[in-house]
Design an enzyme around this catalytic site. Structure first.
Site, PDB file in Angstrom:
ATOM      1  N   PHE A 105       0.857  -1.190   0.000  1.00  0.00           N
ATOM      2  CA  PHE A 105       0.000   0.000   0.000  1.00  0.00           C
ATOM      3  C   PHE A 105       0.890   1.236   0.000  1.00  0.00           C
ATOM      4  CE2 PHE A 105      -2.410   3.495   1.756  1.00  0.00           C
ATOM      5  CZ  PHE A 105      -3.628   3.386   1.095  1.00  0.00           C
ATOM      6  N   ASP A 190       9.373   2.728   1.254  1.00  0.00           N
ATOM      7  CA  ASP A 190       8.245   3.528   1.738  1.00  0.00           C
ATOM      8  C   ASP A 190       8.115   3.337   3.251  1.00  0.00           C
ATOM      9  OD1 ASP A 190       5.852   4.703   2.378  1.00  0.00           O
ATOM     10  OD2 ASP A 190       4.702   3.785   0.751  1.00  0.00           O
ATOM     11  N   LYS A 219       2.919  10.602   7.882  1.00  0.00           N
ATOM     12  CA  LYS A 219       2.204  10.237   9.114  1.00  0.00           C
ATOM     13  C   LYS A 219       2.694  10.970  10.358  1.00  0.00           C
ATOM     14  CE  LYS A 219       0.250   5.852   7.599  1.00  0.00           C
ATOM     15  NZ  LYS A 219      -1.140   6.153   7.358  1.00  0.00           N
TER      16      LYS A 219
HETATM   17  C1  LIG Z   1       3.152   2.730   3.560  1.00  0.00           C
HETATM   18  C2  LIG Z   1       2.230   3.845   3.192  1.00  0.00           C
HETATM   19  N1  LIG Z   1       2.532   4.634   2.149  1.00  0.00           N
HETATM   20  C3  LIG Z   1       1.744   5.653   1.778  1.00  0.00           C
HETATM   21  C4  LIG Z   1       0.581   5.934   2.456  1.00  0.00           C
HETATM   22  C5  LIG Z   1      -0.292   7.083   2.033  1.00  0.00           C
HETATM   23  O1  LIG Z   1      -0.267   8.096   2.974  1.00  0.00           O
HETATM   24  P1  LIG Z   1      -1.402   9.248   3.008  1.00  0.00           P
HETATM   25  O2  LIG Z   1      -2.676   8.599   3.427  1.00  0.00           O
HETATM   26  O3  LIG Z   1      -0.863  10.250   4.006  1.00  0.00           O
HETATM   27  O4  LIG Z   1      -1.477   9.826   1.645  1.00  0.00           O
HETATM   28  C6  LIG Z   1       0.229   5.149   3.556  1.00  0.00           C
HETATM   29  C7  LIG Z   1      -1.028   5.412   4.286  1.00  0.00           C
HETATM   30  O5  LIG Z   1      -1.541   4.618   5.024  1.00  0.00           O
HETATM   31  C8  LIG Z   1       1.069   4.069   3.926  1.00  0.00           C
HETATM   32  O6  LIG Z   1       0.767   3.272   4.954  1.00  0.00           O
END
Ligand SMILES: Cc1ncc(COP(=O)(O)O)c(C=O)c1O
Length: 360
Positions: A105, A190, A219
């Site tokens: 994700f 990520d 986050k």
């Molecule tokens: C690993 C990862 N990357 C990207 C995102 C996307 O972040 P945002 O919701 O702040 O756009 C998330 C969100 O849960 C995530 O867990």
């Protein structure tokens, strides 16, 4: 504060921390003070101007970043941090293919969504960005085979969050690095969810001993204020030919909160707390005498309890007992409590989880 209260004044221990934003708890006084001070001085100027707030934050972030990743692009969310990483990988290689992992994700904007695996998140928005390929998570051979001379980047979470808290094997992450070295592709890690102490290290990738070319954060980075950061190597920065800017990225308010958050994490050594509370929690959950649990896994305070059935009724039962948790996939209870959670609240939450899983 690790708790939230509803309109009737009922307390809930927040073991989801708003999908991992609340590492420092809700309204942490250090963050509140930093925001209050900054808001009196300057809320926003655009990216054409530097501010003392942004300069201070960039200095702090660069000082703690993995040593080969001292360049920073600031934005406003995890998805934007990922979008930037994809663009930097494409532009700096002159290639288009991006390899991602099944169950991964990375966000919901079109580029980040193209790297995201789950069909239900994707299907209503197709066609997505072309050039994205998914390989089974932890299949080192499949990954090595698919990364080639057309590949701009490989994007991975080393602990998949939304996908159900799956930890990458050393072979898989090692194969990703080796495939990128062999072909000149960029390795994007990520850490939007795993970063800033969550997994028992400041950055989760430290456990694998592998260097990323790009690393994404968001986050909890600014203690609850929206922010995104894409860290890059000098090599990526040098080879980047395009243009990429964000109006609000690096705004003084988020940067002031970000500086206070980094100071707090370092002062309290929150990654150590995550490691201690997390390993105790995992041991207690693994010791539960219940047939409904398939597996308990995780690192630090990023824990997944995989059930043999759907997680939703258990999440509701926990909420009824005053504990908030979140799902991961359809059958995983995901725990991402604030790293500042008091030991007795964590213990209370673990007791409640035990009651729900053992007695139903
Ligand atoms: C690993 C990862 N990357 C990207 C995102 C996307 O972040 P945002 O919701 O702040 O756009 C998330 C969100 O849960 C995530 O867990």
């Amino acid at each position: 504060m690790a708790s939230l209260w509803d309109v009737e004044g009922r307390e809930y221990i927040d073991c989801g921390a708003s999908f991992g934003v609340g590492n420092l708890g809700h309204s942490n006084p250090a963050i509140v003070a930093a925001i209050q001070e900054q808001v009196e001085r300057l809320v926003h100027v655009g990216p054409s101007f530097g501010t003392t707030s942004k300069a201070a934050f960039l200095e702090k972030l660069s000082a703690i970043a993995p040593k080969n990743l001292r360049r920073v692009f600031l934005s406003n969310s995890g998805s934007e941090a990922v979008e930037a990483a994809i663009k930097f990988a494409r532009s700096s290689t002159g290639r288009t293919k991006i390899v991602a992992a099944m169950r991964g994700f990375h966000g919901r904007t079109m580029g980040a969504l193209s790297a995201t695996w789950r069909k239900e998140f994707r299907e209503d928005f197709e066609p997505l960005v072309p050039g994205f390929v998914h390989v089974p998570f932890n299949d080192a051979q499949a990954l090595s085979k698919v990364v080639d001379q057309d590949t701009a980047g490989v994007i991975l979470e080393v602990v998949q969050g939304e996908g159900g808290v799956h930890v990458a094997s050393p072979e898989f992450v090692g194969a990703a690095r080796a495939a990128c070295d062999r072909t000149g592709a960029r390795l994007i890690i990520d850490e939007v969810q795993t970063g800033m102490g969550r997994t028992g290290r400041l950055f989760a990738i430290e456990r694998w001993g592998v260097e990323a070319d790009l690393l994404t954060l968001a986050k909890s980075l600014a203690g609850g204020v929206p922010i995104g950061a894409t860290l890059t190597s000098e090599d990526v920065e040098r080879a980047f030919k395009g243009s990429h800017v964000s109006t609000f990225g690096g705004n003084p308010l988020a940067c002031a909160a970000g500086s206070a958050a980094i100071d707090y994490v370092l002062r309290e050594r929150l990654w150590e707390r995550a490691e201690q509370l997390g390993s105790k929690g995992i041991a207690r959950l693994r010791a539960l005498d219940t047939s409904v649990v398939r597996e308990v896994r995780g690192l630090g305070l990023m824990i997944g309890i995989e059930l043999k059935e759907k997680a939703t009724p258990y999440l509701q039962a926990l909420q009824d007992r005053g504990v908030l948790a979140i799902g991961g996939g359809s059958s995983v209870i995901r725990l991402l409590p604030p790293l500042v959670i008091p030991a007795e609240k964590w213990s209370f939450a673990l007791d409640a989880i035990g009651e729900v899983l053992v007695r139903g």
